[in-house]
Design an enzyme around this catalytic site. Structure first.
Site, PDB file in Angstrom:
ATOM      1  N   ASP A  34      28.694  54.569  22.950  1.00  0.00           N
ATOM      2  CA  ASP A  34      29.155  55.719  23.732  1.00  0.00           C
ATOM      3  C   ASP A  34      28.261  56.920  23.440  1.00  0.00           C
ATOM      4  O   ASP A  34      27.968  57.733  24.296  1.00  0.00           O
ATOM      5  CB  ASP A  34      30.590  56.111  23.341  1.00  0.00           C
ATOM      6  CG  ASP A  34      31.559  55.030  23.730  1.00  0.00           C
ATOM      7  OD1 ASP A  34      31.105  54.030  24.322  1.00  0.00           O
ATOM      8  OD2 ASP A  34      32.762  55.181  23.432  1.00  0.00           O
ATOM      9  N   LYS A 116      46.970  38.489  43.806  1.00  0.00           N
ATOM     10  CA  LYS A 116      47.322  39.644  44.651  1.00  0.00           C
ATOM     11  C   LYS A 116      47.574  40.825  43.712  1.00  0.00           C
ATOM     12  O   LYS A 116      48.550  40.852  42.970  1.00  0.00           O
ATOM     13  CB  LYS A 116      48.566  39.321  45.472  1.00  0.00           C
ATOM     14  CG  LYS A 116      48.936  40.403  46.460  1.00  0.00           C
ATOM     15  CD  LYS A 116      49.921  39.840  47.455  1.00  0.00           C
ATOM     16  CE  LYS A 116      50.623  40.856  48.325  1.00  0.00           C
ATOM     17  NZ  LYS A 116      50.519  42.236  48.070  1.00  0.00           N
ATOM     18  N   GLU A 172      41.361  46.764  46.138  1.00  0.00           N
ATOM     19  CA  GLU A 172      42.603  47.359  45.643  1.00  0.00           C
ATOM     20  C   GLU A 172      42.329  48.358  44.518  1.00  0.00           C
ATOM     21  O   GLU A 172      41.694  48.010  43.522  1.00  0.00           O
ATOM     22  CB  GLU A 172      43.486  46.216  45.105  1.00  0.00           C
ATOM     23  CG  GLU A 172      44.948  46.502  45.078  1.00  0.00           C
ATOM     24  CD  GLU A 172      45.614  46.339  46.452  1.00  0.00           C
ATOM     25  OE1 GLU A 172      44.906  46.082  47.458  1.00  0.00           O
ATOM     26  OE2 GLU A 172      46.843  46.500  46.496  1.00  0.00           O
ATOM     27  N   LYS A 312      54.445  35.562  47.445  1.00  0.00           N
ATOM     28  CA  LYS A 312      55.029  36.603  46.582  1.00  0.00           C
ATOM     29  C   LYS A 312      55.864  35.969  45.478  1.00  0.00           C
ATOM     30  O   LYS A 312      56.774  35.185  45.766  1.00  0.00           O
ATOM     31  CB  LYS A 312      55.941  37.518  47.420  1.00  0.00           C
ATOM     32  CG  LYS A 312      55.204  38.442  48.366  1.00  0.00           C
ATOM     33  CD  LYS A 312      54.607  39.609  47.591  1.00  0.00           C
ATOM     34  CE  LYS A 312      54.336  40.799  48.449  1.00  0.00           C
ATOM     35  NZ  LYS A 312      55.393  41.635  48.784  1.00  0.00           N
TER      36      LYS A 312
HETATM   37  S1  IVH Z   1      43.150  40.536  51.528  1.00  0.00           S
HETATM   38  C1  IVH Z   1      43.168  41.117  56.003  1.00  0.00           C
HETATM   39  N1  IVH Z   1      43.184  40.065  48.951  1.00  0.00           N
HETATM   40  O1  IVH Z   1      47.946  43.027  49.510  1.00  0.00           O
HETATM   41  C2  IVH Z   1      43.416  40.792  54.595  1.00  0.00           C
HETATM   42  N2  IVH Z   1      44.698  41.691  49.808  1.00  0.00           N
HETATM   43  O2  IVH Z   1      50.313  42.561  51.172  1.00  0.00           O
HETATM   44  C3  IVH Z   1      43.452  41.976  53.758  1.00  0.00           C
HETATM   45  N3  IVH Z   1      46.044  42.797  48.112  1.00  0.00           N
HETATM   46  O3  IVH Z   1      47.094  45.258  52.078  1.00  0.00           O
HETATM   47  C4  IVH Z   1      43.935  41.808  52.432  1.00  0.00           C
HETATM   48  N4  IVH Z   1      45.211  41.747  46.380  1.00  0.00           N
HETATM   49  O4  IVH Z   1      46.472  45.877  49.652  1.00  0.00           O
HETATM   50  C5  IVH Z   1      43.718  40.771  49.957  1.00  0.00           C
HETATM   51  N5  IVH Z   1      43.057  39.592  46.680  1.00  0.00           N
HETATM   52  C6  IVH Z   1      43.590  40.288  47.690  1.00  0.00           C
HETATM   53  C7  IVH Z   1      44.600  41.260  47.481  1.00  0.00           C
HETATM   54  C8  IVH Z   1      45.126  41.934  48.582  1.00  0.00           C
HETATM   55  C9  IVH Z   1      46.070  42.672  46.774  1.00  0.00           C
HETATM   56  C10 IVH Z   1      46.925  43.735  48.867  1.00  0.00           C
HETATM   57  C11 IVH Z   1      46.232  44.536  49.946  1.00  0.00           C
HETATM   58  C12 IVH Z   1      46.964  44.182  51.208  1.00  0.00           C
HETATM   59  C13 IVH Z   1      48.294  43.725  50.676  1.00  0.00           C
HETATM   60  C14 IVH Z   1      49.029  42.835  51.645  1.00  0.00           C
END
Ligand code: IVH
EC number: 6.5.1.2
Length: 666
Positions: A34, A116, A172, A312
């Site tokens: 650092d 996700k 994200e 989910k």
């Molecule tokens: S793909 C058109 N990949 O989940 C596809 N989304 O419930 C766009 N999210 O709005 C999303 N991890 O904010 C994708 N590995 C991932 C993700 C992801 C989190 C979120 C994202 C999206 C929401 C949908």
């Protein structure tokens, strides 16, 4: 005059800082200390303040340069930011797979599974490699411009090398659990409502009017998709993720390419438990058709693509009973209510207590003693009550009333206007004094080993201490009166107390427990004033002028040192030889001359930066990695591969104590 030499030096510094930021924030594999990084950074800042015309928006110094705009401009997306349809069980995934196969008229489908991430999605626009805009998802068609805030996220590149002329990177923004827990601790202590979870904390932090606040929240970013692009062809999700890595984005490593929905389900099951042990929140698994041509054929509804689905996980919750509501006191006299719960197992551990934060929280959720409640682990760590099951009430539940008197000193309890916290403001309150004594001796403050809450309670019970100066007047015969304190432990305790005298100004200031003054603030103050006498005589304005110190903190510091009682205590501590100057170590000479020195692990008595500076001052050359030229390795706690490497190579190794002895000429 700006010479070519200066221009190329600035360019080189930027490239190096960009590269080392990438190693540190994206790959978590730093190659330099650092200290070395800060030095380079300061060099660039110096050049840029001397030659402001050289400043570019993608310079590493411009992360917190943006102005608070007052509102977030609405901007239309070139390509909508879609959401995802959800699946809650295997049957729904099999149905998704069936419909994909039917539309594509083939049984050969490659899927990519990704975690996700539970944060908020972000669209980052890069023109000619430069980050020009960051947009939240908004309603999917129109997003909100949060560019100044997004730029403060260190893992987001401000500049991409070899980028196409135009590309939108999507992913994200999230708050790591460790940042979330410490943010909520601070909010609790300051009497501000804590965030309910990492997602809310991330989204609240990205919508701050002041980018400095966002910067202090330690947000992070995983990239997983692109929006509109120009001049680039991408074949599938797998190569897209590889491209994002090549562009130096952080890509979540836990993705997999597979060719059957059964394997997808296996992976989902595998992560059901494993996800609790990650450093960030995930609420499911995203399943994507890998091939982009196939994605095109599948198309999308107005809201969701038909080539992806989000599985989910059910939230981990448990039902239990609030057996009692108690209050505990913090260092600043804040009374925090907590629920004593009937023991219950949740996400791998037994939970018996949940914080209730403050009266507003209790009132909003209408939590009563005897209620049956649902609990979950916020940030996967902190047990929280999510909801009261009011239909299960029997009528015997009792409302909690915040005591009007301090449970410890009987002083009246106050609630400051604009704050949610109830506070005992009696400076002589036994509870506040106890918490301050514990804080003073704690590891990050004076680090007095063996002086934890139990020993402090013993010392208080025998009237051996009243304030922090009394620690330094303890005698062996006093200490052995306390339960479980023998000759040996008393002697050890006296040695630890003696050793704490050289912690230096910054640790000492932090140890005093001045309201709102944390570790970082203490460092800033000690760097500016260097000596406690200078600080004690400083005007409130000069304390306020320290960058990074807010007005309220400055006023608390000023008041603390104007208080006669505090002044006397500091005088006594001075007489006991406590070091109250910056870096005033007695070290001089050439103790490390000719040595190539590597520092590794956590040092508990001295900051890394300070240690590095001292090594250099004593003639040593600081190295970031162990190489064949290294001659000395100084190890702190939890030293890892560098220590192993040093052992393998037979390099001399010393611990922190030896190091302190050398620099103090002992
Ligand atoms: S793909 C058109 N990949 O989940 C596809 N989304 O419930 C766009 N999210 O709005 C999303 N991890 O904010 C994708 N590995 C991932 C993700 C992801 C989190 C979120 C994202 C999206 C929401 C949908």
């Amino acid at each position: 005059m700006i010479t070519n030499e200066i221009i190329s030096k600035v360019k080189k510094l930027r490239e190096e800082l960009r590269y080392h930021s990438y190693l540190y924030y994206v790959l978590d594999k730093p190659e330099i200390s650092d200290f070395e990084f800060d030095k380079m950074y300061r060099e660039l800042v110096d050049f840029e303040s001397k030659y402001p015309e050289l400043i570019t928006q993608d310079s590493p110094t411009q992360r917190v340069g943006g102005k608070a705009t007052g509102d977030f401009k609405k901007v239309e997306f070139k390509k909508p930011m879609l959401s995802l349809s959800n699946a809650f069980n295997g049957k729904e995934l099999i149905e998704f797979d069936r419909s994909v196969k039917e539309t594509l008229n083939t049984d050969n489908i490659e899927y990519i599974t990704e975690l996700k991430i539970d944060g908020l999605s972000m669209n980052l626009i890069y023109e000619e490699g430069k980050l020009i805009r960051g947009l939240t998802r908004g309603d999917g068609k129109v997003g909100e411009d949060v560019t100044a805030n997004v730029k403060t996220i260190k893992s987001i590149p401000l500049y991409i090398e070899n980028a196409p002329p135009y590309i939108e990177i999507r992913g994200e923004v999230f708050m790591p659990r460790s940042s979330f827990v410490s943010l909520n601790e601070k909010r609790d202590a300051a009497g501000i409502m804590p965030f309910a979870n990492c997602r809310n904390a991330a989204s609240g932090s990205i919508r701050q009017l002041d980018p400095n606040v966002t910067a202090s929240r330690n947000l992070d970013f995983f990239a997983y998709s692109v929006g509109e692009t120009e001049g680039i062809e991408i074949k599938n999700q797998e190569s897209l993720l590889n491209l994002l890595k090549k562009f130096h984005f952080k890509v979540n490593p836990n993705y997999k390419k597979i060719n059957s929905i059964e394997k997808v389900i296996e992976i989902i099951n595998e992560w059901q438990e494993k996800r609790h042990h990650l450093g960030y929140d995930t609420d499911g698994m995203v399943v994507k058709v890998n091939d982009f041509e196939q994605q095109n054929v599948l198309g999308a509804t107005s809201k969701d693509p038909k080539w992806a689905i989000a599985y989910k996980y059910p939230p981990e919750e448990a039902e239990t009973v609030v057996e009692n509501i108690i209050v505990t006191m913090g260092r600043t006299g804040v009374l925090t209510p907590s629920a004593d719960l009937k023991s219950v197992q949740i996400a791998g551990t037994v939970v018996k207590r949940a914080t209730l934060h403050n009266m507003n929280f209790i009132e909003e959720k209408d939590i009563r003693i005897g209620d049956i409640v649902k609990i979950y682990k916020s940030g996967e760590i902190i047990p929280e009550i999510s909801v009261v099951l009011k239909n299960k009430r029997t009528g015997k539940e009792k409302k909690f009333i915040m005591p009007s008197e301090c449970p410890l000193c009987k002083h009246k309890i106050y609630r400051t206007e604009g704050e949610v916290a109830y506070r005992c403001i009696n400076p002589d309150c036994g509870g506040v004094i106890r918490e301050n004594l514990i804080h003073f001796a704690s590891r990050d403050a004076m680090n007095i080993e063996g002086l934890g809450p139990a020993v402090i309670d013993g010392l208080l019970a025998y009237n051996l201490i009243e304030n922090i100066a009394d620690f330094y007047e303890l005698r062996k015969d006093d200490i052995i009166q306390i339960e479980r304190m023998g000759e040996k432990s008393a002697k050890n305790l006296l040695t630890s107390i003696e050793n704490s005298k050289n912690r230096g100004l910054s640790k000492f200031l932090f140890a005093l427990g001045i309201r709102h003054l944390g570790e970082k603030g203490s460092e800033l103050i000690s760097e500016k004033f260097k000596d406690i006498d200078v600080l004690m005589n400083a005007s409130v304005d000069s304390i306020k002028s320290v960058s990074g110190i807010g007005n309220i903190t400055a006023e608390h510091i000023y008041k603390y040192f104007k208080n006669e009682k505090n002044k006397k205590i500091i005088e006594r501590l001075k007489n006991h030889g406590i070091l109250m100057k910056l870096n005033e170590r007695k070290s001089e000479g050439n103790a490390f001359k000719g040595h190539n020195v590597v520092l590794t692990g956590k040092l508990s008595n001295i900051g890394r930066r300070e240690a590095g500076e001292i090594i250099k001052a004593l003639g040593g050359n600081l190295q970031s990695t162990v190489t064949k030229t290294t001659t000395l390795v100084i190890v702190g706690e939890n030293a890892g591969s560098k220590l192993e490497k040093a052992r393998e190579k037979g390099i001399k190794i010393i611990n922190e104590n030896d190091f302190l002895k050398i620099i103090n000429n002992k």
